[in-house]
Design an enzyme around this catalytic site. Structure first.
Site, PDB file in Angstrom:
ATOM      1  N   LYS A   1     -22.338   5.194 -36.605  1.00 59.32           N
ATOM      2  CA  LYS A   1     -21.240   4.337 -37.070  1.00 59.32           C
ATOM      3  C   LYS A   1     -21.814   3.009 -37.552  1.00 59.32           C
ATOM      4  O   LYS A   1     -22.625   2.377 -36.882  1.00 59.32           O
ATOM      5  CB  LYS A   1     -20.218   4.107 -35.942  1.00 59.32           C
TER       6      LYS A   1
ATOM      7  N   HIS B   1     -18.689   4.716 -29.929  1.00 61.11           N
ATOM      8  CA  HIS B   1     -18.740   5.634 -31.069  1.00 61.11           C
ATOM      9  C   HIS B   1     -20.149   6.221 -31.189  1.00 61.11           C
ATOM     10  O   HIS B   1     -21.097   5.700 -30.614  1.00 61.11           O
ATOM     11  CB  HIS B   1     -18.397   4.911 -32.379  1.00 61.11           C
TER      12      HIS B   1
HETATM   13  P1  NAD Z   1     -20.097   8.987 -43.289  1.00 59.03           P
HETATM   14  O1  NAD Z   1     -21.262   8.063 -43.381  1.00 59.03           O
HETATM   15  O2  NAD Z   1     -20.267  10.320 -42.646  1.00 59.03           O
HETATM   16  O3  NAD Z   1     -19.502   9.265 -44.765  1.00 59.03           O
HETATM   17  C1  NAD Z   1     -19.329   8.284 -45.738  1.00 59.03           C
HETATM   18  C2  NAD Z   1     -19.449   8.961 -47.105  1.00 59.03           C
HETATM   19  O4  NAD Z   1     -19.136   7.977 -48.103  1.00 59.03           O
HETATM   20  C3  NAD Z   1     -20.870   9.466 -47.394  1.00 59.03           C
HETATM   21  O5  NAD Z   1     -20.825  10.780 -47.924  1.00 59.03           O
HETATM   22  C4  NAD Z   1     -21.410   8.457 -48.427  1.00 59.03           C
HETATM   23  O6  NAD Z   1     -22.337   9.040 -49.337  1.00 59.03           O
HETATM   24  C5  NAD Z   1     -20.106   8.062 -49.127  1.00 59.03           C
HETATM   25  N1  NAD Z   1     -20.236   6.791 -49.822  1.00 59.03           N
HETATM   26  C6  NAD Z   1     -20.966   5.685 -49.464  1.00 59.03           C
HETATM   27  N2  NAD Z   1     -20.826   4.715 -50.374  1.00 59.03           N
HETATM   28  C7  NAD Z   1     -19.986   5.191 -51.337  1.00 59.03           C
HETATM   29  C8  NAD Z   1     -19.479   4.657 -52.542  1.00 59.03           C
HETATM   30  N3  NAD Z   1     -19.812   3.432 -52.942  1.00 59.03           N
HETATM   31  N4  NAD Z   1     -18.623   5.422 -53.262  1.00 59.03           N
HETATM   32  C9  NAD Z   1     -18.273   6.670 -52.875  1.00 59.03           C
HETATM   33  N5  NAD Z   1     -18.752   7.250 -51.731  1.00 59.03           N
HETATM   34  C10 NAD Z   1     -19.599   6.509 -50.973  1.00 59.03           C
HETATM   35  O7  NAD Z   1     -18.949   8.157 -42.569  1.00 59.03           O
HETATM   36  P2  NAD Z   1     -17.615   8.695 -41.875  1.00 59.03           P
HETATM   37  O8  NAD Z   1     -17.874   8.896 -40.420  1.00 59.03           O
HETATM   38  O9  NAD Z   1     -17.048   9.824 -42.682  1.00 59.03           O
HETATM   39  O10 NAD Z   1     -16.682   7.404 -42.006  1.00 59.03           O
HETATM   40  C11 NAD Z   1     -16.369   6.880 -43.275  1.00 59.03           C
HETATM   41  C12 NAD Z   1     -15.556   5.587 -43.090  1.00 59.03           C
HETATM   42  O11 NAD Z   1     -14.300   5.900 -42.454  1.00 59.03           O
HETATM   43  C13 NAD Z   1     -16.236   4.548 -42.193  1.00 59.03           C
HETATM   44  O12 NAD Z   1     -15.928   3.270 -42.663  1.00 59.03           O
HETATM   45  C14 NAD Z   1     -15.588   4.796 -40.827  1.00 59.03           C
HETATM   46  O13 NAD Z   1     -15.629   3.661 -39.990  1.00 59.03           O
HETATM   47  C15 NAD Z   1     -14.183   5.133 -41.262  1.00 59.03           C
HETATM   48  N6  NAD Z   1     -13.385   5.910 -40.316  1.00 59.03           N
HETATM   49  C16 NAD Z   1     -12.070   5.605 -40.253  1.00 59.03           C
HETATM   50  C17 NAD Z   1     -11.248   6.340 -39.430  1.00 59.03           C
HETATM   51  C18 NAD Z   1      -9.775   6.027 -39.422  1.00 59.03           C
HETATM   52  O14 NAD Z   1      -8.992   6.697 -38.722  1.00 59.03           O
HETATM   53  N7  NAD Z   1      -9.347   5.009 -40.197  1.00 59.03           N
HETATM   54  C19 NAD Z   1     -11.760   7.403 -38.675  1.00 59.03           C
HETATM   55  C20 NAD Z   1     -13.108   7.701 -38.780  1.00 59.03           C
HETATM   56  C21 NAD Z   1     -13.918   6.953 -39.620  1.00 59.03           C
END
Ligand code: NAD
Length: 238
Positions: A139, A135
């Site tokens: 991540k 990744h």
């Molecule tokens: P990212 O860091 O780009 O975005 C996360 C967002 O959440 C940020 O804007 C951050 O400010 C916000 N955030 C952090 N703490 C928070 C809180 N307490 N309350 C509300 N918002 C909060 O990350 P990303 O790449 O968008 O991934 C987000 C999550 O999704 C990760 O856990 C990642 O592993 C997961 N993910 C899952 C899949 C899937 O298919 N299930 C796919 C991609 C990513």
């Protein structure tokens, strides 16, 4: 015309939040009724939504689950990297509201889950099992939620599998290798290494739209369901 399903998006400023909002613009069946990120008040915005989608951080999960419970709203949870305690909390909340919790929302990865189980059952205990994932450098969790789910599928397939001819049990050790770098959206390889042959199942995601479309499909699917913990396999009927 049917009213669009109203989605409250948690983690809206993140990579996935932006991808989901962009994908929702092209679909008349759904609308983003609220966008929240770190420190925005969840309880205030939840009333005007039919379902919550959370792709944020594990530290948000307790509040998101509690608010969904208090307001009887279904939840699509895409955040990964939870502790055992946080996972138990999600399972407990799912007794009162429908929660769809998936480490990966792409159709291809869910096909990979299905294929991994089938291949492990077919090849039996003589093959060594390795999982490799890569990744992007930002991540936060490692190994990925998808790699952990692949590991669980392999362990389950092995524990149900036949013993070796000499009576020994199958190898339970599954190698897990995580690589981080650049802007890689997500790659997973399951390796079955035997004597004189090797079989590999590979999935590569080239953009986040696939996860976003899966999450929107899951949100439409879960509205009106009974309380319970669901997976993307349920949505896809796999
Ligand atoms: P990212 O860091 O780009 O975005 C996360 C967002 O959440 C940020 O804007 C951050 O400010 C916000 N955030 C952090 N703490 C928070 C809180 N307490 N309350 C509300 N918002 C909060 O990350 P990303 O790449 O968008 O991934 C987000 C999550 O999704 C990760 O856990 C990642 O592993 C997961 N993910 C899952 C899949 C899937 O298919 N299930 C796919 C991609 C990513």
């Amino acid at each position: 015309m049917k009213k669009p399903i109203r989605i409250l998006l948690v983690g809206a400023k993140g990579r996935m939040g932006k991808a989901i909002a962009a994908a929702a613009k092209n679909r008349s069946e759904v609308t983003i009724s609220g966008k929240l990120d770190r420190s925005d008040p969840l309880a205030l915005s939840i009333h005007d939504s039919d379902v919550v989608i959370d792709f944020s951080h594990t530290e948000a999960t307790e509040l998101v689950c509690r608010t969904c419970l208090e307001n009887k709203k279904p939840l699509v949870l895409g955040t990964t990297g939870h502790t055992e305690e946080q996972t138990k909390l999600i399972e407990a909340a799912a007794q009162a509201v429908p929660i769809l919790f998936a480490p990966n929302f792409s159709v291809g990865v869910n096909a990979l889950f299905w294929l991994t189980r089938k291949v492990a059952e077919l090849l039996g205990p003589d093959f060594d099992l390795e999982i490799v994932e890569m990744h992007h450098r930002s991540k936060k969790d490692s190994p990925s939620g998808t790699a952990k789910r692949l590991g669980e599928i392999l362990i389950k397939a092995r524990s149900h599998g036949r013993k070796r001819p000499n009576g020994e049990g199958p190898h339970d050790e599954i190698g897990m290798h995580s690589l981080r770098g650049g802007d890689v959206v997500g790659e997973h390889t399951v390796i079955f290494a035997g004597q004189g042959e090797r079989l590999e199942l590979i999935h590569r995601a080239s953009n986040r739209e696939t996860f976003a479309l899966g999450a929107l499909r899951a949100a439409q699917w879960i509205v009106g369901k009974s309380p319970g913990l669901y997976s993307m396999q349920d949505v896809l009927g796999l």
